[in-house]
Design an enzyme around this catalytic site. Structure first.
Site, mmCIF file in Angstrom:
data_model
loop_
_atom_site.group_PDB
_atom_site.id
_atom_site.type_symbol
_atom_site.label_atom_id
_atom_site.label_comp_id
_atom_site.label_asym_id
_atom_site.label_seq_id
_atom_site.Cartn_x
_atom_site.Cartn_y
_atom_site.Cartn_z
ATOM 1 N N GLY A 131 69.069 63.796 138.445
ATOM 2 C CA GLY A 131 69.229 62.536 139.143
ATOM 3 C C GLY A 131 69.059 61.381 138.172
ATOM 4 C CB CYS A 132 70.353 57.910 138.175
ATOM 5 S SG CYS A 132 70.079 57.493 139.920
ATOM 6 C CE1 TYR A 133 66.008 54.064 140.661
ATOM 7 C CE2 TYR A 133 66.910 55.507 142.360
ATOM 8 C CZ TYR A 133 66.680 54.235 141.862
ATOM 9 O OH TYR A 133 67.117 53.137 142.568
ATOM 10 C CB THR A 169 67.738 60.769 133.795
ATOM 11 O OG1 THR A 169 68.624 61.727 134.387
ATOM 12 C CG2 THR A 169 68.041 60.656 132.312
ATOM 13 C CG MET A 182 67.675 53.247 136.584
ATOM 14 S SD MET A 182 68.107 54.927 137.096
ATOM 15 C CE MET A 182 68.896 54.596 138.670
#
Length: 307
Positions: free
Chosen positions: A113-115, A117, A203
């Site tokens: 997932g992006c977060y 990571t 992000m």
């Protein structure tokens, strides 16, 4: 001979950006279905089983369904959903932490997932080295551009320019928490506080540390040096030097597939802030999928990436 790649869910944001990164590359041949065929299970199954690599850019349930359609014992899968990120038999697709050889030899890879990571890249090397405790109630604050929320959230933000900040996940139990806990090796679920800002992409993920209260905690400069050593030689993950006094997300941010890590420490060493800066659509999604695809195909890790 080019490897055949089928992106299931190619019309979504992640799928479109993966296709852009693969465009013009002779190593791969994209299998493309028209709009009607994309909705036909039989056509999708045929495309999945005829491909060398399948990249799933689907909601979780649809990703599980796509995996169930596989009958070929040669097709290899990268799943960009959260359906398999802690599943047995799947390799977690964060090469810098999991190991490049593990991903290169895997048949099933789950894209992070992006977060997570940012969270995992910051914490895992430090917890693994015994410099921060695994038995600690970590908190993760994060903000993302609205593109990470899919078509509905994109449309909402682009239709309402009065939204300045969207706090969400207020009921806790966010779907990213299991992979954050598992792949760092934590005893407790981190308290995850995500938010969205009116920028299309970008992000910032932060983990604040009350070092003086922890049973085991290294000084901020030791944490920074450990991260630098952990990612030494990486063209994708970079650890910033001290001296930065602010971090910005810009609405004009261009696509990028790097991950930038920071360690900020109080002068007395009692507190620190670990911060990751990335593109939620880059290293947080599409760029990571292409990085994993490169490794699985035996190609240079950074081929086609935007560095």
């Amino acid at each position: 001979m080019s490897a055949r790649v089928f992106i299931d869910g190619a019309a979504g944001t992640t799928g479109l950006e993966i296709a852009e990164r693969l465009a013009g590359r002779d190593e791969f041949e994209l299998v493309v279905l028209d709009e009607e065929a994309r909705k036909d299970t039989t056509a999708r199954a045929e495309a999945i089983n005829a491909a060398d690599f399948v990249i799933l850019c689907l909601p979780d349930d649809a990703a599980r369904e796509a995996v169930s359609l596989i009958t070929s014992d040669t097709v290899r899968v990268i799943d960009a959903s959260s359906a398999h990120r802690t599943a047995v038999g799947w390799v977690y697709g964060l090469p810098e932490v999991t190991g490049r050889k593990a991903i290169a030899g895997a048949r099933r890879v789950s894209n992070p997932g992006c977060y997570p990571t940012g969270f995992i890249a910051l914490l895992q090397p430090l917890v693994s080295a015994g410099l921060l405790p695994c038995e600690w109630p970590y908190v993760c604050h994060a903000v993302s551009g609205y593109s990470g929320g899919g078509k509905q959230l994109i449309a909402r933000f682009e239709a309402d320019d009065d939204i300045a900040f969207r706090d969400y996940g207020l009921a806790l139990g966010h779907k990213h928490v299991p992979e954050m806990k598992t792949h760092v090796g934590l005893a407790y679920d981190p308290v995850f506080a995500p938010a969205v800002v009116p920028a299309h992409r970008g992000m910032i993920v932060e983990v604040p540390l009350a070092l003086e209260a922890m049973p085991v905690a290294a000084a901020p400069e030791v944490l920074r040096e450990t991260l630098k050593h952990a990612y030494l030689g990486s063209e994708i993950v970079r650890v910033a030097e001290p001296g930065v006094d602010e971090l910005l997300l810009r609405r004009s941010m261009a696509p990028v597939d790097t991950l930038e890590l920071h360690v900020f420490g109080a002068k007395d060493g009692k507190q620190a802030r670990l911060v990751a800066v990335l593109d939620n659509l880059g290293k947080g999604a599409s760029g990571a999928a292409v990085q994993n695809l490169n490794l699985m195909a035996g190609l240079p890790e950074t081929a086609g990436l935007r560095l």
